[in-house]
Design a protein around this motif. Structure first.
Motif, PDB file in Angstrom:
ATOM      1  N   THR A  34      36.561  71.111  66.804  1.00  0.00           N
ATOM      2  CA  THR A  34      37.069  72.478  66.922  1.00  0.00           C
ATOM      3  C   THR A  34      37.533  72.680  68.355  1.00  0.00           C
TER       4      THR A  34
ATOM      5  N   ALA B 196      41.836  75.410  66.306  1.00  0.00           N
ATOM      6  CA  ALA B 196      42.108  74.333  65.346  1.00  0.00           C
ATOM      7  C   ALA B 196      40.776  73.709  64.944  1.00  0.00           C
ATOM      8  N   THR B 197      40.552  73.612  63.629  1.00  0.00           N
ATOM      9  CA  THR B 197      39.312  73.052  63.103  1.00  0.00           C
ATOM     10  C   THR B 197      39.640  71.895  62.180  1.00  0.00           C
ATOM     11  N   ALA B 198      39.060  70.729  62.436  1.00  0.00           N
ATOM     12  CA  ALA B 198      39.284  69.569  61.584  1.00  0.00           C
ATOM     13  C   ALA B 198      38.646  69.792  60.221  1.00  0.00           C
TER      14      ALA B 198
ATOM     15  N   ARG C 215      44.050  63.221  61.880  1.00  0.00           N
ATOM     16  CA  ARG C 215      43.093  64.135  61.259  1.00  0.00           C
ATOM     17  C   ARG C 215      43.847  65.314  60.668  1.00  0.00           C
TER      18      ARG C 215
ATOM     19  N   TYR D 272      43.908  69.436  60.084  1.00  0.00           N
ATOM     20  CA  TYR D 272      43.397  70.620  60.762  1.00  0.00           C
ATOM     21  C   TYR D 272      43.848  71.896  60.054  1.00  0.00           C
ATOM     22  N   THR D 273      43.042  72.942  60.242  1.00  0.00           N
ATOM     23  CA  THR D 273      43.447  74.301  59.902  1.00  0.00           C
ATOM     24  C   THR D 273      43.500  75.102  61.191  1.00  0.00           C
TER      25      THR D 273
END
Length: 464
Positions: free
Chosen positions: A61, A53-55, A81, A83-84
């Motif tokens: 991350t 998961a990356t903000a 936030r 996330y992807t």
């Protein structure tokens, strides 16, 4: 974007994410295979699943891993936030055999419950994510909307008597975050033949006009006919090509067959939404089109008399013909295969035979030639091809088999190795749309099965 005062015509589709929580959120990730229930068990089976998961800001991350069936738990990360999420499924030898990626901007505070489902699929083939469309269309334009939705509108509704209740101007959407379909309760101002997307805004075109619609706000306004265009019928039904500078081009010359008479007009939609017109030197039908970085918009084929290729350079309002021999084939797709180089794949000659796959350098001067790639021609006569560049010098080509009821067919074309392999869809269908999805996949949506039933599932291909 500046547009005239808006009038309410379409209820909001609920595209805005909900508010954010103040406290950290403990969330469990559940990786699901969609309609291909045995995808993780196929040979070679998945031995380990990794999720990252990356903000959106790039400052957070986190990752988690587990065997299939195990629990993926990230612990506590800030919920307020976006996330992807990226998924990899590895076999026992560490090779990636399953991939998945969420839509961007998933706010954890908006997730219902404590489980977030993520779809993942086998690499190198089509797969069907969970859920399905509320209704299907044949021959409808498709697009990606608001970095989250795949949409269909216009076209012909399919599915027996129930299809007669579907307004052709209705918007059908598939949500890449919730993994399901929905339909607007209202209608767009017109049944679109072509679409241009700007965030939550849709520009819909038919033969009678064009309209901007703010889908989130449910408001719409008519677009004025730009100077140089006799009517929107000169471009409606044409393919939309996106440029890296934020412009979009609706190209009348990409249409084939009635009512797609040869056209020399291109509608240019600026990054600010302003409409203008560019003109080809030769009217074309069934031409291929692609944006080439550092060169401009390239339109090729579709004319027995004009140059085989024309280029619209930066700031130009008219195309510059390049001295390629005329190319009368119709329905090819174009994709960039290297710096300053494109490939044309698919298409049909006037006698119904398949056109060859050929390599071209649009920036050539003074004389130019298309180089046929022996062994890389599609194995059937396929028109209306959409071509997409893949890693390793390969292309994915999706189009319709020649003939009134031609099936949607897809092929992997290896330009460097001069090879072609058909990549069958999970559900054979005709009249489907192919759309680059916001999560980095390619998606086929809509269409009708051979028995006349609607094709409601989405099919996606992970290009990496």
């Amino acid at each position: 974007m500046k547009i005239p005062p808006l009038r309410r015509v379409l209820p909001a589709l609920g595209l805005s994410l909900l508010g954010c929580a103040e406290e950290p959120w403990t969330l469990t990730i559940e990786v699901v295979p969609g309609h291909e229930a045995t995808a993780f068990q196929e040979d070679p089976p998945v031995a380990r699943i990794e999720v990252t998961a990356t903000a959106a800001e790039g400052d957070v991350t986190v990752s988690a891993a587990a065997p299939p069936g195990g629990e993926l738990d990230f612990g506590e990360i800030p919920a307020a936030r976006a996330y992807t999420f990226d998924v990899r499924g590895l076999d026992a030898g560490g090779a990636t055999v399953v991939r998945g990626r969420s839509a961007a901007g998933i706010y954890l505070a908006a997730v219902t419950g404590d489980v977030l489902p993520l779809f993942a699929q086998r690499t190198g083939r089509w797969a069907r994510p969970p859920g399905e469309l509320a209704a299907s269309r044949a021959g409808a334009p498709g697009a990606a909307l608001a970095e989250r939705y795949l949409i269909l509108t216009g076209g012909a509704a399919v599915g027996g008597a129930a299809a007669g209740d579907v307004d052709p101007a209705r918007l059908d959407a598939y949500d890449l975050a919730a993994w399901g379909g929905s339909a607007s309760s209202g209608a767009l101002p017109r049944a679109a033949r072509s679409l241009v997307v700007r965030g939550d805004l849709l520009l819909t075109l038919d033969d009678e006009g064009a309209s901007w619609t703010d889908v989130a706000a449910g408001q719409s306004a008519e677009a004025s006919l730009p100077e140089g265009l006799g009517s929107f019928a000169e471009v409606a039904g044409g393919r939309t090509v996106e440029a890296s500078d934020g412009r979009s081009f609706v190209i009348g010359a990409t249409r084939a067959g009635a009512p797609g008479a040869p056209s020399d007009k291109v509608l240019v939609v600026g990054a600010d939404g302003a409409l203008s017109v560019a003109k080809l030197r030769h009217a074309r039908a069934g031409a291929a089109a692609v944006w080439v970085e550092g060169l401009g918009l390239v339109v090729a084929g579709g004319s027995a008399d004009g140059a085989g290729l024309e280029v619209l350079g930066d700031g130009a309002t008219e195309f510059l013909p390049k001295q390629f021999p005329p190319d009368a084939s119709e329905g090819a797709g174009a994709a960039v295969t290297g710096p300053g180089e494109i490939a044309l794949v698919g298409g049909v000659h006037a006698d119904g035979t398949p056109a060859p796959t050929r390599r071209l350098a649009p920036g050539c001067a003074p004389t130019c030639a298309a180089v046929e790639i022996e062994g890389a021609a599609l194995t059937a006569a396929v028109g209306g091809v959409a071509a997409f560049a893949l890693p390793g010098g390969r292309l994915l080509a999706v189009g319709s088999e020649a003939g009134e009821d031609g099936l949607t067919r897809s092929f992997i074309v290896d330009v460097a190795a001069a090879q072609v392999e058909e990549l069958p869809l999970r559900e054979p269908r005709r009249g489907a749309a192919v759309v680059p999805a916001p999560n980095g996949t390619l998606a086929v949506l809509g269409g009708v099965h051979a028995d006349g039933t609607p094709a409601l599932t989405i099919e996606t291909f992970f290009p990496e």
